[in-house]
Design an enzyme around this catalytic site. Structure first.
Site, short mmCIF file in Angstrom:
data_model
loop_
_atom_site.label_atom_id
_atom_site.label_comp_id
_atom_site.label_asym_id
_atom_site.label_seq_id
_atom_site.Cartn_x
_atom_site.Cartn_y
_atom_site.Cartn_z
N GLU A 20 0.84 -1.19 0.00
CA GLU A 20 0.00 0.00 0.00
C GLU A 20 0.88 1.25 0.00
OE1 GLU A 20 -3.26 -0.55 2.62
OE2 GLU A 20 -3.94 1.53 2.47
N GLU A 47 2.24 1.67 -3.40
CA GLU A 47 1.16 2.20 -4.24
C GLU A 47 1.01 3.70 -4.05
OE1 GLU A 47 -2.66 0.52 -3.42
OE2 GLU A 47 -3.66 1.72 -4.95
N CYS A 59 -8.16 -1.67 4.33
CA CYS A 59 -8.08 -2.83 5.23
C CYS A 59 -9.40 -3.16 5.88
CB CYS A 59 -7.09 -2.57 6.36
SG CYS A 59 -5.61 -1.77 5.83
N SER A 102 -7.08 2.17 -2.00
CA SER A 102 -5.88 1.42 -2.33
C SER A 102 -6.31 0.08 -2.92
CB SER A 102 -5.06 1.18 -1.07
OG SER A 102 -4.13 0.15 -1.30
N LYS A 162 -15.50 -9.09 7.88
CA LYS A 162 -14.50 -9.97 7.27
C LYS A 162 -15.14 -11.22 6.69
CE LYS A 162 -10.64 -7.74 7.95
NZ LYS A 162 -9.83 -7.31 6.82
N GLU A 189 -16.21 -10.17 3.42
CA GLU A 189 -15.05 -9.93 2.57
C GLU A 189 -14.52 -11.23 1.97
OE1 GLU A 189 -11.43 -8.66 4.49
OE2 GLU A 189 -10.93 -7.33 2.81
N GLU A 222 -14.62 -11.97 -5.99
CA GLU A 222 -13.31 -11.74 -6.61
C GLU A 222 -12.16 -12.27 -5.76
OE1 GLU A 222 -15.51 -9.43 -5.68
OE2 GLU A 222 -14.57 -7.71 -4.69
N CYS A 228 -10.17 -1.56 14.60
CA CYS A 228 -10.51 -2.99 14.65
C CYS A 228 -10.77 -3.48 16.07
CB CYS A 228 -9.38 -3.82 14.06
SG CYS A 228 -9.00 -3.32 12.39
#
Lengths: 637, 157, 402
Positions: free
Chosen positions: A307, A310, A333, A353, A392, A395, A400, A564
């Protein structure tokens, strides 16, 4: 969370009397009598707050420290002398020298009646409930010695359970209409999925047009679960499938643990908040039967490299190559935040990102690099991730997320669900001996660890970027490498870091991407940190209006208050004090580590030497470690 | 909903927001107008209202579900509300209702097959001294008898 | 609906009055003097709760704010109440003049009439009436030539929710929310519509104000009793020959009232609408007054042929539907009371359980969040107490029930 009452939904509006800035001045405070005990409090203090101050227990249900006042469950009623009716302690601001009785006969009778009424409509059995022994209604029933159902008890389910979502399940039969979830969803998170629907005896909590949770704009943050007093909201629990995989001799079951569950899971075993259990957990997981235990912090370190690279590339393209690049770059994240952006600000997904979250990076590595090294067919690997997070689960089920050729992460498991598995295995976690993580990924840096607290990703990134660009040690700028300006629970933090005129050599790792740092001389790096989607919204609106945040280079967003460690999969209850203690545990563990910067992690260097040989943001890294997003929009079909 | 219908609805709501203002306190005024014109507030309209007032669609739905005179599903073209409060009840509401049900061919709480009428009960129309009473859309009728009620409904278009 | 104004008679409200009369007088007076006059009159809110109007106005007048509001509560939803319908249709001059005076006294520039949706047919006549006031400079800028006194009135329609008659629920509804009552304190007098100081008054209260300003507090006080001054509009319905709206002085007994409306063989009188109390013959000598049988004006008469359990069931069904559903005692409590009524109806009940429910009713009276839940157990408790023989014993000495 500056103004808890902003945009509050109906009836939850506190209309609070403002507490004066100087309660010590004349007229700034008032002396009241609670059960004949005298106490002086600032004007505008609620009776509940005064009672807590005086050490007098008042039962509550709809009240939650994180949320604005509701005053709807009425369990906290008290007698105020001279008033015809009982008053809700949570909602009554003291402005006069009143006399309060908190457990007179009328009060006790009223509370018992209210409890009896709730129980009469509360369908289900405690011992088959996910919240058994951690239920506020159950506690009250015990506190008030409920020995029977005075007004009957429902024997038939009234509502179907909504299990449509990968993350959050809803069982309205257990709902007591305290509206904490509504206030969480609308005020705290400003997502706006849940509200009271209907009126009278038809009132229930539901979604737009009573649709399934999977079909509305729920971001799966699970904050509603953390604040639900009963078992009406809970996560989609995969532990049965995981047990089955563990039992299956043909399956190789690996687990990665994120830092936040480790800082909080002790609470599930009766410890005070703020005890990190990393080593104990490793042992427990092996005893349960997981074949390998990995540290998500490793892939957090990897995230920083990917990241961060990037970001450097985006800046290079914008400043040197003068290309149209989406800036500021947003962290990716937090899957709750990602889905929030996809729904509410889809036009900004190019700012996200492309680097995957640590969980998904690890998933892709386990079923490729690790499988190869360990000589295991990736189809036989079952990959589990212990996360503080309900989102999560969504996710890892994104279509994908199959870059390894298989489902990269099979199951997202929350802290609460893991605690249940540990108990089921007959293990008392605090008694476990400590042990380390498994190779080839080994232990990770402190930078990866602090991802768990709001500002952590930013701090980790700064520790690396400062050294990459200036060639100086982070310690030279920030004492002990603690980047304090981005720490803390303030809703939005904005920090500027002047780079100065001295730049260092470009490190080997990214030398093929940028020739030198001269273009950054004299520049100022502008960053911001937000936690809770309500705060994220403020930044996004500012960016839309072209305000100061639109000039930022990098912004860390976390969907959950506190980051988190306050995630929707964490132990219940939650409040700011508990979250603060978890953060302290995380920062303390970081300081105890030898390696505290992602790029210093030898296992990361090894990974780039052995596997991702073309370096960060290369073809292979893009294939495995980066992803794309979906413009979802707000419209509900 | 067809795209043309959607566009028309959006325009209509934009005009209402323009007229009443973009603040939350306009919500019920807007809902009232949409309800009056379309006899219900479709989910697309709810989301457009939410978008233009900058609130969440579920909040609009929540408000609609609270008020008896607002609904999200289409009912009949004419809404017949017979008062069910105590005085009307004592003065022969039931006989009136029976006659209406027979005449319209559907029960209370239902919409007639031709979608011309929707029958429902209302809580006190405030006409207790001249009861039994009913309202057809905004218009009220009092001192009803079964015959009179049927006659009134026959005149409704 | 025919206008019966010419047939009405009374001592205070149903008297001769010309539009604008009291506004003209008010603007020539000091605000404090008007407040004193209202205080002198001992006027109390006519909606049912009976809060002293002068106190409410003084608090709002004293609150510091640029914006203040006068709200006329015309959400008359209590079953058996229709006096506001008559006032608005036949005596709008009293109501609107009262609103303008309220605006003058508290320093508000905006008045809002919250008209229940069921009264939508009045909307256009009332809007026309307001336009007429504007044309006569009784609304708008510099009203009646009083420099700087601007006031406007708008009408908002309700959408069919009884609970919006509760003042804070009404304000929530005005603000575009569900009609769920707010926590109090703070009260609307300091934190009302849009968070600004707001006076919420019943239609009849405002009408009284117009008369008080016209004729003085002393005159007003001559009517009624010591604690309940002035007269009251009673909405009388049920089993009598002459139902309708009557203006009678406070202190009139139920027996007197029954005579006036020519009721015969009366068994029960429900005082105060569905949320009021039901009296039996032994109590017909009670006075209608704040200090005795208090009421917002609804009187429902039942003769010997009526089944009181049926009446009670009708009331409880009403509350189960109309509770806003936010607080536990009201939402579930009313359901339980209705269940109790159904149990009695089927004969499948125990006296012990019915007594439990009465106790629950008492809890609801003190623990509910707003007036709805606090008063909805009234009919349950009073009907079961006052008609115990008929309902629980079915007149056979108590062999029913288990």
């Amino acid at each position: 969370m500056e103004d808890k009452n902003q945009r509050a939904p109906v009836s939850q509006k506190a209309h609070k009397v403002t507490i004066p800035d100087h309660p010590e001045h004349i007229g700034g405070s008032v002396t009241i009598e609670i059960n004949e005990k005298r106490i002086t409090v600032p004007m505008g203090t609620t009776i509940l707050e005064a009672c807590r101050e005086a050490g007098i227990h008042i039962p509550t249900l709809c009240h939650h420290d994180d949320l604005c006042v509701a005053g709807v469950c009425r369990i906290c009623v008290v007698e105020v002398e001279g008033m015809r009716t009982l008053q809700a302690a949570c909602a009554f601001p003291i402005t006069a020298p009143i006399k309060v009785k908190t457990s007179s006969q009328t009060v006790r009778k009223a509370r018992r009646h209210i409890l009896d009424l709730m129980l009469s409509e509360h369908y289900g059995e405690c011992y088959s409930c996910v919240r058994n022994k951690n239920c506020e209604l159950q506690n009250l029933a015990q506190e008030y010695g409920v020995d029977g159902f005075t007004f009957g008890h429902v024997t038939k389910s009234k509502y179907p359970v909504d299990e449509s979502s990968f993350s959050v399940h809803r069982d309205n039969d257990k709902c007591i209409l305290c509206k904490r979830c509504v206030r969480t969803c609308i005020d705290l998170q400003e997502v706006g999925v849940l509200e009271s629907i209907g009126r009278g005896d038809n009132t229930h909590i539901s979604t737009f047009m009573d649709k399934d949770l999977a079909d509305v704009i729920c971001i799966n943050c699970g904050q509603c679960i953390n604040r639900c007093p009963t078992g009406a909201l809970y996560t989609n629990d995969p532990s049965d499938e995981i047990w089955a995989a563990i039992e299956d001799p043909d399956k190789h079951v690996v687990i990665q643990t994120a830092p936040s569950p480790r800082a909080a899971i002790g609470e599930e075993f009766g410890l005070e908040a703020g005890h990190s259990m990393t080593g104990e957990l490793n042992t427990a997981l092996r005893r349960i039967g997981f074949n390998k235990v990995f540290d998500t912090n490793f892939s957090a370190d990897l995230t920083i490299i990917e990241e961060g690279t990037e970001l450097i590339l985006r800046l290079y393209q914008a400043l040197v190559e003068k290309k149209e690049v989406a800036l500021p770059q947003f962290t990716s994240c937090s899957p709750g935040w990602v889905k929030y952006l996809e729904h509410f600000y889809p036009e900004y997904i190019s700012n996200l990102s492309s680097a995957k979250s640590p969980q998904q990076m690890f998933g892709a590595l386990i079923k490729t690099h690790y499988a190869e090294k360990a000589g295991i067919d990736p189809k036989d690997i079952v990959s589990v991730a212990v996360m503080p997070c309900s989102a999560k689960k969504f996710e890892c089920n994104r279509p994908e997320m199959v870059d390894s050729g298989y489902k990269d992460v099979d199951y997202g498991l929350t802290t609460r669900e893991l605690a249940k598995m540990i108990r089921e295995a007959g293990i008392h976690l605090p008694e476990m001996p400590k042990s380390h993580f498994d190779n080839p990924f080994g232990d990770a840096s402190g930078a990866g660890l602090i991802f768990g607290a709001t500002g952590g990703v930013m701090e980790a990134a700064i520790r690396t970027v400062v050294e990459f660009v200036t060639g100086n040690k982070t310690e030279d700028i920030f004492e002990n490498a603690n980047v304090l300006p981005v720490r803390g629970f303030e809703g939005i933090k904005y920090v500027e870091f002047p780079i100065g005129d001295k730049v260092g050599p470009v490190p080997e790792l990214i030398k093929h991407l940028v020739p030198d740092w001269n273009w950054l001389k004299g520049a100022t790096l502008k960053v911001a940190v937000a936690h809770g989607t309500a705060n994220a919204k403020k930044i996004m609106e500012d960016i839309k209006a072209g305000g100061k945040f639109s000039e930022c280079h990098f912004i860390e967003f976390m969907a959950c208050p506190g980051g988190c460690l306050g995630g929707g999969g964490q132990p219940i209850p939650t409040n700011e004090e508990i979250r603060m203690k978890r953060a302290q545990a995380i920062y303390a563990e970081d300081e105890s580590l030898e390696i505290r910067k992602s790029h210093d992690n030898p296992y990361i260097i090894k990974l780039y030497n052995e596997f991702l040989t073309d370096g960060p943001c290369s073809h292979l890294s893009h294939k495995l470690l980066h992803t794309h997003y979906t413009k979802r929009g707000k419209y509900i079909a | 909903m067809l795209l043309v219908e959607k566009n028309a609805m959006t325009e209509e709501i934009e005009a209402l927001v323009e007229q009443f203002g973009k603040q939350r306190s306009s919500l019920l005024k807007i809902l009232h107008e949409i309800q009056k014109k379309h006899r219900h507030i479709p989910d697309f309209a709810q989301q457009e209202i939410a978008r233009l007032l900058d609130i969440h669609p579920v909040e609009v739905y929540s408000v609609i579900s609270f008020y008896a005179f607002l609904n999200t599903e289409p009912k009949g073209r004419n809404i017949v509300r017979v008062c069910q409060s105590i005085t009307c009840d004592l003065q022969g509401k039931q006989a009136v209702c029976n006659a209406i049900e027979r005449e319209i061919g559907c029960k209370f709480g239902e919409t007639s097959k031709d979608k011309k009428f929707h029958l429902e009960f209302a809580n006190c129309l405030g006409l207790c001294d001249i009861s039994p009473a009913m309202a057809v859309n905004e218009k009220v009728y009092t001192n009803l008898t079964p015959e009179k009620a049927v006659q009134i409904l026959n005149q409704v278009k | 609906m025919e206008n019966k104004k010419s047939e009405r008679s009374g001592k205070v409200l149903f008297t001769k009055y010309t539009r604008g009369e009291s506004i003209n007088k008010a603007v020539s007076m000091k605000r404090d003097d008007i407040l004193l006059e209202i205080k002198e009159s001992k006027l109390r809110g006519r909606g049912g709760a009976g809060f002293p109007t002068s106190t409410k106005w003084m608090l709002t007048a004293a609150a510091r704010s640029e914006d203040k509001y006068v709200v006329c509560n015309a959400d008359e939803g209590e079953p058996g109440t229709f006096k506001d319908r008559v006032l608005l249709l036949e005596y709008p001059e009293l109501v609107f003049d009262g609103m303008v005076i309220a605006g003058y006294v508290i320093g508000a520039k905006e008045g809002i009439v919250y008209l229940r949706g069921e009264y939508e047919y009045m909307l256009f006549p009332l809007l026309d009436y307001i336009q007429g006031m504007r044309d006569d400079n009784l609304l708008g800028k510099n009203i009646c030539g009083k420099e700087g006194f601007d006031f406007e009135i708008s009408i908002r329609l309700g959408n069919g929710a009884y609970v919006c008659g509760e003042e804070t629920a009404l304000i929530e509804s005005l603000e575009g929310h569900r009609g769920e009552a707010r926590n109090r304190p703070p009260f609307p007098v300091t934190t009302g519509f849009m968070g600004k100081p707001t006076v919420v008054n019943n239609v009849e209260t405002l009408a009284c104000v117009a008369k008080i300003v016209e004729k003085g507090g002393e005159w007003f006080k001559q009517h009624g009793t010591d604690k309940s001054t002035g007269s009251k509009l009673f909405s009388i319905s049920g089993d009598c020959k002459k139902p309708g709206v009557y203006e009678l002085p406070w202190g009139t007994t139920i027996n007197e009232l029954l005579k006036i409306v020519e009721a015969e063989n009366t068994k029960a009188v429900q005082v105060g609408g569905a949320s009021g109390v039901c009296l039996n013959k032994t109590q017909f000598d009670r006075q209608l007054a704040y200090e005795d049988a208090a009421t917002g004006g609804s009187i429902i008469i039942f003769n010997e042929n009526r089944n009181m359990l049926h009446v009670l069931k009708n009331f409880m069904e009403f509350f189960v539907e109309e509770s806003c559903g936010q607080c536990t005692p009201c939402r579930i409590g009313n359901t339980k009371l209705l269940e109790g009524v159904r149990m009695i109806e089927s004969g499948n009940f125990t006296f012990a359980y019915i007594n439990q429910l009465k106790e629950l009713g008492k809890t609801m009276q003190v623990a509910s969040k707003c007036g709805l839940g606090q008063s909805s157990p009234n009919p349950f408790i009073s009907i079961l107490d006052n008609f115990k023989d008929e309902i629980l014993n079915k007149g056979n000495g108590g062999t029913n029930g288990r």
